[in-house]
Design a protein around this motif. Structure first.
Motif, PDB file in Angstrom:
ATOM      1  N   TYR A   1       8.356  -8.369 -78.503  1.00  0.00           N
ATOM      2  CA  TYR A   1       7.418  -9.487 -78.405  1.00  0.00           C
ATOM      3  C   TYR A   1       8.139 -10.787 -78.037  1.00  0.00           C
ATOM      4  N   ALA A   2       9.326 -10.981 -78.586  1.00  0.00           N
ATOM      5  CA  ALA A   2      10.072 -12.208 -78.284  1.00  0.00           C
ATOM      6  C   ALA A   2      10.428 -12.283 -76.811  1.00  0.00           C
ATOM      7  N   ASN A   3      10.754 -11.152 -76.213  1.00  0.00           N
ATOM      8  CA  ASN A   3      11.035 -11.133 -74.778  1.00  0.00           C
ATOM      9  C   ASN A   3       9.761 -11.285 -73.959  1.00  0.00           C
ATOM     10  N   LYS A   4       8.723 -10.557 -74.362  1.00  0.00           N
ATOM     11  CA  LYS A   4       7.458 -10.635 -73.624  1.00  0.00           C
ATOM     12  C   LYS A   4       6.900 -12.045 -73.592  1.00  0.00           C
ATOM     13  N   ASP A   5       7.058 -12.774 -74.683  1.00  0.00           N
ATOM     14  CA  ASP A   5       6.537 -14.137 -74.782  1.00  0.00           C
ATOM     15  C   ASP A   5       7.484 -15.189 -74.217  1.00  0.00           C
ATOM     16  N   GLY A   6       8.623 -14.752 -73.689  1.00  0.00           N
ATOM     17  CA  GLY A   6       9.512 -15.658 -72.967  1.00  0.00           C
ATOM     18  C   GLY A   6      10.570 -16.338 -73.804  1.00  0.00           C
ATOM     19  N   TYR A   7      10.779 -15.885 -75.041  1.00  0.00           N
ATOM     20  CA  TYR A   7      11.733 -16.561 -75.931  1.00  0.00           C
ATOM     21  C   TYR A   7      13.112 -15.902 -75.938  1.00  0.00           C
ATOM     22  N   LEU A   8      13.179 -14.609 -75.720  1.00  0.00           N
ATOM     23  CA  LEU A   8      14.440 -13.874 -75.784  1.00  0.00           C
ATOM     24  C   LEU A   8      14.857 -13.433 -74.386  1.00  0.00           C
ATOM     25  N   SER A   9      16.044 -13.873 -73.956  1.00  0.00           N
ATOM     26  CA  SER A   9      16.485 -13.528 -72.605  1.00  0.00           C
ATOM     27  C   SER A   9      17.760 -12.690 -72.581  1.00  0.00           C
ATOM     28  N   ALA A  10      18.424 -12.528 -73.713  1.00  0.00           N
ATOM     29  CA  ALA A  10      19.635 -11.707 -73.774  1.00  0.00           C
ATOM     30  C   ALA A  10      19.650 -10.971 -75.111  1.00  0.00           C
ATOM     31  N   TYR A  11      20.013  -9.680 -75.070  1.00  0.00           N
ATOM     32  CA  TYR A  11      19.903  -8.859 -76.279  1.00  0.00           C
ATOM     33  C   TYR A  11      20.949  -7.759 -76.220  1.00  0.00           C
ATOM     34  N   TYR A  12      21.749  -7.652 -77.284  1.00  0.00           N
ATOM     35  CA  TYR A  12      22.802  -6.634 -77.365  1.00  0.00           C
ATOM     36  C   TYR A  12      22.708  -5.974 -78.740  1.00  0.00           C
ATOM     37  N   VAL A  13      22.508  -4.650 -78.752  1.00  0.00           N
ATOM     38  CA  VAL A  13      22.381  -3.906 -79.997  1.00  0.00           C
ATOM     39  C   VAL A  13      23.650  -3.094 -80.223  1.00  0.00           C
ATOM     40  N   ILE A  14      24.209  -3.208 -81.413  1.00  0.00           N
ATOM     41  CA  ILE A  14      25.393  -2.439 -81.797  1.00  0.00           C
ATOM     42  C   ILE A  14      24.975  -1.392 -82.826  1.00  0.00           C
ATOM     43  N   GLY A  15      25.408  -0.140 -82.603  1.00  0.00           N
ATOM     44  CA  GLY A  15      25.094   0.944 -83.535  1.00  0.00           C
ATOM     45  C   GLY A  15      23.749   1.588 -83.311  1.00  0.00           C
ATOM     46  N   LEU A  16      23.148   1.384 -82.160  1.00  0.00           N
ATOM     47  CA  LEU A  16      21.845   1.977 -81.849  1.00  0.00           C
ATOM     48  C   LEU A  16      21.940   3.501 -81.906  1.00  0.00           C
ATOM     49  N   HIS A  17      21.028   4.114 -82.640  1.00  0.00           N
ATOM     50  CA  HIS A  17      21.089   5.558 -82.827  1.00  0.00           C
ATOM     51  C   HIS A  17      20.337   6.266 -81.701  1.00  0.00           C
ATOM     52  N   GLU A  18      20.999   7.230 -81.084  1.00  0.00           N
ATOM     53  CA  GLU A  18      20.436   7.879 -79.902  1.00  0.00           C
ATOM     54  C   GLU A  18      19.236   8.760 -80.220  1.00  0.00           C
ATOM     55  N   GLN A  19      19.094   9.175 -81.497  1.00  0.00           N
ATOM     56  CA  GLN A  19      17.953  10.021 -81.862  1.00  0.00           C
ATOM     57  C   GLN A  19      16.892   9.294 -82.675  1.00  0.00           C
ATOM     58  N   LYS A  20      17.070   8.003 -82.921  1.00  0.00           N
ATOM     59  CA  LYS A  20      16.100   7.251 -83.716  1.00  0.00           C
ATOM     60  C   LYS A  20      15.326   6.233 -82.884  1.00  0.00           C
ATOM     61  N   ASN A  21      15.424   6.342 -81.568  1.00  0.00           N
ATOM     62  CA  ASN A  21      14.677   5.478 -80.658  1.00  0.00           C
ATOM     63  C   ASN A  21      14.059   6.361 -79.578  1.00  0.00           C
ATOM     64  N   ASN A  22      12.798   6.112 -79.269  1.00  0.00           N
ATOM     65  CA  ASN A  22      12.154   6.951 -78.258  1.00  0.00           C
ATOM     66  C   ASN A  22      12.597   6.565 -76.847  1.00  0.00           C
ATOM     67  N   GLN A  23      12.301   7.414 -75.897  1.00  0.00           N
ATOM     68  CA  GLN A  23      12.762   7.190 -74.533  1.00  0.00           C
ATOM     69  C   GLN A  23      12.165   5.920 -73.932  1.00  0.00           C
ATOM     70  N   ALA A  24      10.940   5.608 -74.306  1.00  0.00           N
ATOM     71  CA  ALA A  24      10.313   4.392 -73.781  1.00  0.00           C
ATOM     72  C   ALA A  24      11.117   3.152 -74.169  1.00  0.00           C
ATOM     73  N   ILE A  25      11.731   3.175 -75.341  1.00  0.00           N
ATOM     74  CA  ILE A  25      12.560   2.040 -75.768  1.00  0.00           C
ATOM     75  C   ILE A  25      13.792   1.925 -74.893  1.00  0.00           C
ATOM     76  N   PHE A  26      14.471   3.042 -74.669  1.00  0.00           N
ATOM     77  CA  PHE A  26      15.653   3.001 -73.806  1.00  0.00           C
ATOM     78  C   PHE A  26      15.292   2.546 -72.393  1.00  0.00           C
ATOM     79  N   ASP A  27      14.150   2.999 -71.900  1.00  0.00           N
ATOM     80  CA  ASP A  27      13.711   2.583 -70.559  1.00  0.00           C
ATOM     81  C   ASP A  27      13.419   1.092 -70.518  1.00  0.00           C
TER      82      ASP A  27
END
Length: 353
Positions: free
Chosen positions: A201-227
């Motif tokens: 939502y923060a990105n969609k509404d124009g507030y967040l322009s850079a984002y880096y996630v550390i420790g993201l779990h490959e099996q705890k996020n759906n493919q739509a999120i990665f896309d």
């Protein structure tokens, strides 16, 4: 200001341990006099040497609106009971900290608690309450940022990243970024506000322009999120990459995140979801996370960049401890306190890369 419960020294006295010959952090905190506008009081606090503002958001509406469990509303109190009783020493005095208080959300919590989980509009109602949380937190956090102070926000769910990011945007302008230690990207579908889609939502509404996630779990996020992350050119280092395949160290990941944020953000925040830490009592209990020491290292290193503007710690849920609430308060309180200390000590070593 409406919806903020401002603390005085008497507020924490029931939890304060006094021992002759020792000074605890809670004994040297600053407090607001509560006799003027919030903006004026914050400016006065800054003139008195305050840099950091402790602020709690005691709610678990966001996690429940994300189909999660209860308990994150107790994280703030668990933290405060532990933090105020740490020693004030040459290594960490606490003299530049203002204990502001907490967001008044009792009425929203009560509405959420009265909702039958089996009702057809259960999630929709929780998500509407979560939007109301956003609206209450936003003006308070905006005033803190506008005063040139750094909020340390203790939740509550990760839904509260949204009003923090929006407040930072309103105070400083565009090019806002975040580094997030989290097995979840919290970039789920835009289906109504909850703890799993605050960054989206923060990105969609124009507030967040850079984002880096550390420790993201490959099996705890759906493919739509990665896309979605790929589409926005947001970056991550997965838990598997860091700890299973060991293709990169945590220190290298933090360095890469800092470099990325310097290139793409003028101001940024440090986010830690406590469910990234193994065996921490949280909304999404995790036996396969990282150590508290690694989380402290990430926070400490991230805080040293001059552009860092806040720390947000969320999802600590003491009641989720297998041994009960008392054990959970101990573990969550210790964990949150350690991370706050790491952030403040890092900020005292601000550097330019």
């Amino acid at each position: 200001m409406e919806h903020v419960h401002i603390y005085q020294r008497d507020t924490i006295l029931p939890w304060q341990i006094i021992r002759e010959g020792e000074t605890r952090i809670g004994q040297v905190f600053h407090f607001l006099p509560n006799n003027d506008t919030l903006a004026a009081q914050l400016q006065q606090a800054k003139q008195q040497g305050v840099q950091f503002v402790l602020f709690g958001i005691p709610e678990d509406i966001g996690p429940r609106a994300n189909c999660g469990t209860r308990g994150a509303d107790r994280g703030w109190e668990a933290f405060l009971k532990r933090f105020i009783n740490q020693q004030s020493t040459q290594f960490f005095s606490g003299k530049d900290i203002l204990l502001l208080g907490h967001l008044d959300v009792a009425d929203l919590q009560e509405k959420a608690n009265l909702l039958p989980p089996t009702s057809k509009d259960y999630l929709a109602t929780l998500r509407e309450l979560c939007s109301q949380l956003d609206e209450r937190a936003l003006p308070i956090l905006t005033e803190v940022f506008k005063a040139g102070l750094e909020p340390i926000v203790i939740g509550g769910g990760h839904n509260n990243c949204y009003p923090i990011i929006k407040a930072l945007y309103q105070a400083y302008g565009n090019h806002i970024g975040c580094i997030n230690l989290d097995p979840h990207a919290d970039y789920r579908a835009l289906e109504g506000r909850h703890s799993g889609n605050g960054f989206h939502y923060a990105n969609k509404d124009g507030y967040l322009s850079a984002y880096y996630v550390i420790g993201l779990h490959e099996q705890k996020n759906n493919q739509a999120i990665f896309d979605a992350l790929s589409e926005k050119h947001f970056r991550f280092d997965s838990y598997q990459n860091l700890y299973i395949r060991r293709e990169k160290s945590l220190s290298d990941s933090v360095f890469d995140a800092k470099t990325y944020l310097l290139e793409h953000a003028k101001q940024f925040g440090v986010e830690v979801d406590m469910d990234s830490i193994s065996f921490m009592p949280v909304s999404a209990y995790n036996i396969g996370g990282i150590t508290l020491g690694d989380a402290e290292h990430m926070v400490y290193e991230s805080a040293q960049l001059r552009q860092s503007r806040y720390l947000h710690l969320c999802e600590g849920a003491p009641s989720q401890h297998p041994m009960g609430l008392s054990a959970g308060e101990n573990d969550v309180g210790q964990g949150l306190s350690s991370l706050v200390c790491a952030y403040i000590q890092g900020r005292h070593l601000v550097e330019d890369m």
